[in-house]
Motif scaffolding. Sequence first.
Motif, PDB file in Angstrom:
ATOM      1  N   ARG A 192      22.722  33.387  14.166  1.00  0.00           N
ATOM      2  CA  ARG A 192      23.382  32.473  13.222  1.00  0.00           C
ATOM      3  C   ARG A 192      23.026  31.024  13.512  1.00  0.00           C
ATOM      4  O   ARG A 192      22.838  30.233  12.588  1.00  0.00           O
ATOM      5  CB  ARG A 192      24.878  32.709  13.261  1.00  0.00           C
ATOM      6  N   VAL A 193      22.911  30.666  14.792  1.00  0.00           N
ATOM      7  CA  VAL A 193      22.515  29.295  15.140  1.00  0.00           C
ATOM      8  C   VAL A 193      21.081  29.034  14.687  1.00  0.00           C
ATOM      9  O   VAL A 193      20.789  27.987  14.094  1.00  0.00           O
ATOM     10  CB  VAL A 193      22.679  29.043  16.653  1.00  0.00           C
ATOM     11  N   LEU A 194      20.189  29.979  14.937  1.00  0.00           N
ATOM     12  CA  LEU A 194      18.802  29.823  14.519  1.00  0.00           C
ATOM     13  C   LEU A 194      18.717  29.687  12.994  1.00  0.00           C
ATOM     14  O   LEU A 194      17.984  28.825  12.475  1.00  0.00           O
ATOM     15  CB  LEU A 194      17.958  31.004  15.009  1.00  0.00           C
ATOM     16  N   ALA A 195      19.464  30.495  12.269  1.00  0.00           N
ATOM     17  CA  ALA A 195      19.466  30.411  10.806  1.00  0.00           C
ATOM     18  C   ALA A 195      19.978  29.054  10.332  1.00  0.00           C
ATOM     19  O   ALA A 195      19.436  28.473   9.379  1.00  0.00           O
ATOM     20  CB  ALA A 195      20.299  31.543  10.212  1.00  0.00           C
ATOM     21  N   ALA A 199      19.809  26.232  12.038  1.00  0.00           N
ATOM     22  CA  ALA A 199      18.771  25.253  12.371  1.00  0.00           C
ATOM     23  C   ALA A 199      17.659  25.284  11.326  1.00  0.00           C
ATOM     24  O   ALA A 199      17.178  24.225  10.886  1.00  0.00           O
ATOM     25  CB  ALA A 199      18.199  25.549  13.762  1.00  0.00           C
ATOM     26  N   GLU A 200      17.258  26.476  10.911  1.00  0.00           N
ATOM     27  CA  GLU A 200      16.231  26.599   9.881  1.00  0.00           C
ATOM     28  C   GLU A 200      16.714  26.002   8.561  1.00  0.00           C
ATOM     29  O   GLU A 200      15.964  25.315   7.860  1.00  0.00           O
ATOM     30  CB  GLU A 200      15.841  28.064   9.697  1.00  0.00           C
ATOM     31  N   ARG A 201      17.979  26.223   8.227  1.00  0.00           N
ATOM     32  CA  ARG A 201      18.546  25.667   6.999  1.00  0.00           C
ATOM     33  C   ARG A 201      18.536  24.141   7.041  1.00  0.00           C
ATOM     34  O   ARG A 201      18.104  23.475   6.094  1.00  0.00           O
ATOM     35  CB  ARG A 201      19.975  26.174   6.781  1.00  0.00           C
ATOM     36  N   VAL A 202      19.008  23.571   8.156  1.00  0.00           N
ATOM     37  CA  VAL A 202      19.042  22.113   8.293  1.00  0.00           C
ATOM     38  C   VAL A 202      17.635  21.544   8.179  1.00  0.00           C
ATOM     39  O   VAL A 202      17.390  20.584   7.434  1.00  0.00           O
ATOM     40  CB  VAL A 202      19.690  21.704   9.636  1.00  0.00           C
ATOM     41  N   ALA A 203      16.689  22.128   8.908  1.00  0.00           N
ATOM     42  CA  ALA A 203      15.317  21.616   8.906  1.00  0.00           C
ATOM     43  C   ALA A 203      14.702  21.676   7.513  1.00  0.00           C
ATOM     44  O   ALA A 203      14.044  20.723   7.075  1.00  0.00           O
ATOM     45  CB  ALA A 203      14.465  22.387   9.909  1.00  0.00           C
ATOM     46  N   GLY A 204      14.924  22.776   6.820  1.00  0.00           N
ATOM     47  CA  GLY A 204      14.323  22.940   5.500  1.00  0.00           C
ATOM     48  C   GLY A 204      15.070  22.205   4.397  1.00  0.00           C
ATOM     49  O   GLY A 204      14.470  21.435   3.641  1.00  0.00           O
ATOM     50  N   ALA A 205      16.382  22.415   4.326  1.00  0.00           N
ATOM     51  CA  ALA A 205      17.160  21.859   3.217  1.00  0.00           C
ATOM     52  C   ALA A 205      17.464  20.376   3.386  1.00  0.00           C
ATOM     53  O   ALA A 205      17.393  19.610   2.428  1.00  0.00           O
ATOM     54  CB  ALA A 205      18.462  22.650   3.048  1.00  0.00           C
ATOM     55  N   GLU A 206      17.812  19.950   4.591  1.00  0.00           N
ATOM     56  CA  GLU A 206      18.208  18.555   4.800  1.00  0.00           C
ATOM     57  C   GLU A 206      17.016  17.655   5.107  1.00  0.00           C
ATOM     58  O   GLU A 206      16.991  16.500   4.712  1.00  0.00           O
ATOM     59  CB  GLU A 206      19.257  18.451   5.903  1.00  0.00           C
ATOM     60  N   TRP A 207      16.030  18.180   5.829  1.00  0.00           N
ATOM     61  CA  TRP A 207      14.884  17.356   6.222  1.00  0.00           C
ATOM     62  C   TRP A 207      13.652  17.623   5.373  1.00  0.00           C
ATOM     63  O   TRP A 207      12.699  16.861   5.420  1.00  0.00           O
ATOM     64  CB  TRP A 207      14.550  17.564   7.699  1.00  0.00           C
ATOM     65  N   LEU A 239       5.350  28.619  19.142  1.00  0.00           N
ATOM     66  CA  LEU A 239       5.670  29.560  18.085  1.00  0.00           C
ATOM     67  C   LEU A 239       6.012  28.755  16.831  1.00  0.00           C
ATOM     68  O   LEU A 239       6.604  27.670  16.947  1.00  0.00           O
ATOM     69  CB  LEU A 239       6.871  30.429  18.453  1.00  0.00           C
ATOM     70  N   ILE A 240       5.639  29.262  15.670  1.00  0.00           N
ATOM     71  CA  ILE A 240       5.881  28.551  14.408  1.00  0.00           C
ATOM     72  C   ILE A 240       6.399  29.543  13.367  1.00  0.00           C
ATOM     73  O   ILE A 240       6.000  30.708  13.329  1.00  0.00           O
ATOM     74  CB  ILE A 240       4.580  27.898  13.889  1.00  0.00           C
ATOM     75  N   LYS A 241       7.281  29.037  12.504  1.00  0.00           N
ATOM     76  CA  LYS A 241       7.757  29.808  11.351  1.00  0.00           C
ATOM     77  C   LYS A 241       7.705  28.921  10.120  1.00  0.00           C
ATOM     78  O   LYS A 241       8.181  27.785  10.145  1.00  0.00           O
ATOM     79  CB  LYS A 241       9.191  30.285  11.560  1.00  0.00           C
ATOM     80  N   ALA A 242       7.127  29.444   9.048  1.00  0.00           N
ATOM     81  CA  ALA A 242       7.161  28.747   7.767  1.00  0.00           C
ATOM     82  C   ALA A 242       8.567  28.892   7.185  1.00  0.00           C
ATOM     83  O   ALA A 242       9.151  29.979   7.220  1.00  0.00           O
ATOM     84  CB  ALA A 242       6.132  29.339   6.809  1.00  0.00           C
ATOM     85  N   LEU A 243       9.102  27.789   6.696  1.00  0.00           N
ATOM     86  CA  LEU A 243      10.462  27.820   6.127  1.00  0.00           C
ATOM     87  C   LEU A 243      10.416  27.957   4.612  1.00  0.00           C
ATOM     88  O   LEU A 243       9.471  27.610   3.964  1.00  0.00           O
ATOM     89  CB  LEU A 243      11.215  26.537   6.508  1.00  0.00           C
TER      90      LEU A 243
END
Length: 178
Positions: free
Chosen positions: A107-110, A112-120, A174-178
């Motif tokens: 849930r924390v990782l999800a 973080a991904e949301r913040v990085a993608g949606a907010e930034w 390691l990298i993940k496309a958002l």
Amino acid sequence: MSSETSELTFRPAGPADVPALVALVESAYRGDSSRAGWTTEADLLEGQRTDVEGVTAVIDAPGSRLLLAERDGELLACCQLEHRGERAYFGMFSVRPGQQGGGVGRRVLAEAERVAGAEWGVRELEMTVIEQRAELIAWYERRGYRRTGEFSPFPYGDERFGVPLRPDLRFEKLIKAL
């Protein structure tokens, strides 16, 4: 358990959170307390994982956010996000050892991904993981991260990051496309 049915809440860390954050990060990675969870680095490193100065620097850095996860006011997890242009860096990921394996980290990782993608508006999230942490790398791979084959050296001789127990430590990106 009723505590597991309560919702996790997320918020940015502030200066007052620093002592609790240092304790959380240390408990998740170092010493015997870390062995209660599965993310321990105690077999690879001794000494500290972070300190007051390091956590304060993350909180104060421009383009950086130290995200806290709490349940009923209790700090359970944290992670660092750093805005780096079209990517964001994910680090200092810590889950209280007794809470590991129960979905808090996912849930924390999800979030973080949301913040990085949606907010930034970034397109990728990147991180570095000690190459010898095969089980942890596999956990990230199950969540869509890919190994890049790009390595960086462990900072041998800088005890702010721990005292290595073996001579071959290095980090893989390691990298993940958002």
